[in-house]
Design a protein around this motif. Structure first.
Motif: not given
Length: 693
Positions: A305-310, A336-342, A397-398
């Protein structure tokens, strides 16, 4: 003399036996007929008390009939009719009765009570209530009669015709902390066929979270005939939707049955919180898996499955024995680096919409701070254990190229260890061991992060460093120990050392950078936006000694082809304030030289660069005065560097040693570094920085 056999005597005995047998058979038939007649006339109402006693004795339960009672042959089928029938639960149950019905009227196949499967020709059930419970030890259930341990599945009879109205079913499992209370739709069947899906609806509570449930039995005819049971179910809890579908061997048999499961919602953490499991927050998720219950184990396989863009795939086993335990193995192709934020306490939705500073503020951090104040869920972490192996192919990541992450997580009675955590970053390798021990109050936290030699061009490509022409590498280590239930608190109280070593190489930048701070080069950069040739590094060290959350340079020292670059000051994990100053001393005579420090201030979230420092402004004023009273050429004297900087010895630098161990090219101790200062002369008093020391 002849004799004859007594044949007539044998024949008489045989005839006598037949007459006795015939009389017995006639007597039995007459007796049965008399019983049938008595039962038919009286409707068997006088059997009410014997029925309660006999059935109660066989089931080891108290059985009562509160209204009319009938039990007789009509004519060759057993008719059973009872009003306000109740069958008691065992003494340990939370409800008094296993089964109650306002009215039950049925016709039973007599021989099915003795041989083969039980069969009801028809059933009319009104306002039935079924209470199904497991005991706390989970070795007895309320629907298995007798004193033996264990629990059998519900065994339903074959029903040819039925009308079932107003049925309520309650299910309680203390081990799962699950309570479900549902109501069945009206059921009408003919010739053992219902002909349409049967639904149920209701709700309940799992642990402390309420839920609602809607289910449909898609093959009720097979269910009535004790065949396959195609079930679809949808439950909603805490903003999550859970769909379950599968074929059950009987209506109450879930064990060892593969079920298709789909879960989706805004945050997977809220779903697992229902069963007392704490994970970092996620963005919207959608997961599919196959679920098989094996005793206390719930195995989710073919997870995807997916969570966010990952994306995510793998397996998960939830065991509910003495302690709740999760064992999982996951893989992700792209995170996605944003999904690693938690993972460090940020809300990923806030990071995606407003950035890290806003996400940190949402956790209670002070304004303009970047470290989150999100507290570890200590109480929850101490209630369950977990093992996780997670492989991530690539991080989107950018700025930083990160790939091949392998993480091993172990949670044991409140001690969380991320060890080892390895990744490939900019063609270098990072290995980390991080421990959060919540068994100590406040939590004892240790960080050990190691950076293998990594190309600077790849590492800093997102920060204005050109990869082509940059050959330098960097390696380093961060070792800190602190106390606290948040990342901020653990770092604000930490002590240890931070050191990054840069061996010989070159670095080519596109923008202004803190290297080769020579005024002529600076002007060239400012107008041409690039250097004509790379900066040549002999060796460099950026190191800090950390005490109680305050990091002091120990030392910052670079030896380049042209200059010796020194740094002083430090930063605070407590306030996230920066107070650093850099100065470049030329090794050779330079007409344009910026000997005055270049300051780095502000905070982690918003650092500020003060290239034209107060010292440089003062020197510019001196130059202007000389130009007025003498000649314009005299103004240049204010910026003349005699070129007396002492080259650094690279051995101590490459070993990452502290300031006291640093030496100049001739092997003498350096007096221009140490104790967080670059003042010449170690015995000189130094100015406090960060308002602390």
């Amino acid at each position: 003399m002849e004799t004859t056999a007594p044949a007539p005597t044998t024949s008489r005995r045989t005839r006598r036996r037949w007459r006795i047998a015939r009389r017995i058979a006639i007597g039995v038939l007459a007796g049965l007929a008399a019983i049938w007649l008595v039962l038919f006339i009286t409707k068997g109402r006088f059997l009410k008390r014997p029925f309660e006693n006999i059935v109660g004795g066989l089931t080891h339960r108290h059985v009562t009939v509160g209204g009319d009672f009938q039990l007789y042959f009509a004519p060759f089928r057993i008719k059973f009719y009872a009003e306000r029938l109740a069958i008691a639960n065992p003494a340990w149950a939370t409800r008094p009765n296993l089964f109650t019905a306002a009215r039950i009227d049925t016709r039973i196949a007599p021989l099915s009570l003795v041989f083969g499967k039980r069969r009801l020709y028809w059933l009319d059930l009104t306002d039935g209530a079924v209470d199904l419970e497991w005991n706390r030890a989970h070795d007895h259930n309320s629907w298995t009669f007798g004193d033996g341990k264990g629990g059998k599945p519900l065994d339903l009879p074959r029903i040819d015709r039925a009308t079932v109205v107003g049925t309520q079913v309650r299910y309680l499992d203390p081990r799962l902390r699950l309570l479900a209370d549902v109501k069945l739709d009206t059921i009408r069947s003919t010739d053992a066929r219902i002909g349409q899906a049967v639904g149920l609806s209701g709700g309940g509570q799992l642990r402390a979270t309420p839920f609602s449930v809607v289910a449909r039995l898609l093959s009720p005819d097979a269910t009535v005939a004790r065949g396959k049971n195609e079930l679809v179910l949808r439950a909603r809890a805490a903003g999550n939707v859970l769909d379950v579908a599968g074929t059950l061997p009987s209506i109450a048999a879930f064990e060892d049955v593969p079920l298709a499961v789909r879960a989706r919602g805004r945050n997977l953490a809220t779903l697992l919180e229902v069963i007392g499991v704490a994970i970092p927050n996620t963005r919207r998720y959608d997961l599919h898996a196959q679920l098989v219950q094996d005793g206390p184990d719930y195995r989710f396989t073919r997870l995807r499955g997916t969570f966010g863009a990952s994306d995510v795939a793998g397996r998960l086993t939830i065991s509910n024995k003495e302690r709740l335990h999760l064992d999982s193995q996951l893989t992700t192709r792209q995170l996605d680096i944003v999904d690693a934020a938690p993972f460090i306490g940020y809300n990923p939705d806030i990071v995606a919409e407003k950035g890290a500073i806003a996400a940190a503020a949402a956790t209670g951090a002070a304004p303009a701070r970047i470290m989150p104040e999100a507290a570890l869920p200590v109480a929850t972490m101490q209630r369950f254990d977990a093992d996780l192996k997670w492989h991530i192919d690539r991080v989107r990541s950018k700025r930083l190229p990160i790939a091949e992450i392998d993480m091993v997580l172990d949670l044991d009675h409140g001690r969380l260890a991320l060890s080892p955590l390895t990744m490939s970053m900019a063609r270098g390798n990072v290995a980390a061991d991080t421990i959060f021990d919540t068994r100590q109050r406040p939590s004892a936290v240790s960080y050990d992060i190691r950076l293998a030699p990594t190309p600077l061009g790849r590492l800093l490509a997102g920060y204005g460093v050109a990869e082509a022409g940059t050959t330098g590498t960097v390696r380093g280590r961060i070792q800190l120990k602190g106390r606290g239930d948040t990342i901020h608190d653990s770092l604000a109280s930490s002590s240890g050392r931070i050191a990054f070593v840069i061996p010989s190489g070159s670095m080519w930048t596109r923008n202004v950078q803190l290297a080769e701070i020579d005024l002529g080069v600076f002007i060239q950069k400012m107008f041409e936006q690039e250097l004509k040739e790379p900066v040549r590094l002999n060796c460099g060290l950026v190191a800090f000694t950390v005490r109680d959350g305050i990091a002091a340079t120990d030392p910052i020292l670079f030896d380049t082809q042209k200059n010796v670059i020194l740094g002083r000051g430090g930063f605070s994990f407590r306030t996230e304030a920066l107070d650093l100053a850099f100065r470049a001393d030329a090794k050779k005579f330079s007409l344009f030289s910026g000997q005055s420090p270049v300051g780095v201030g502000g905070y982690f979230a918003a650092p500020s660069l003060n290239v034209i420092s107060p010292q440089l402004v003062a020197r510019a004023g001196v130059g202007l005065g000389l130009a007025v009273v003498a000649t314009p050429v005299a103004a240049l004297l204010a910026f003349v560097d005699p070129g007396d900087a002492k080259a650094a010895q690279c051995g101590p630098i490459l070993a990452g040693k502290n300031a006291a161990a640093q030496r100049d090219k001739s092997g003498k101790p350096r007096t221009d570094v140490g104790n967080g200062t670059t003042d010449k002369g170690a015995d000189k008093p130094r100015k406090k920085f960060l308002g602390i020391f």
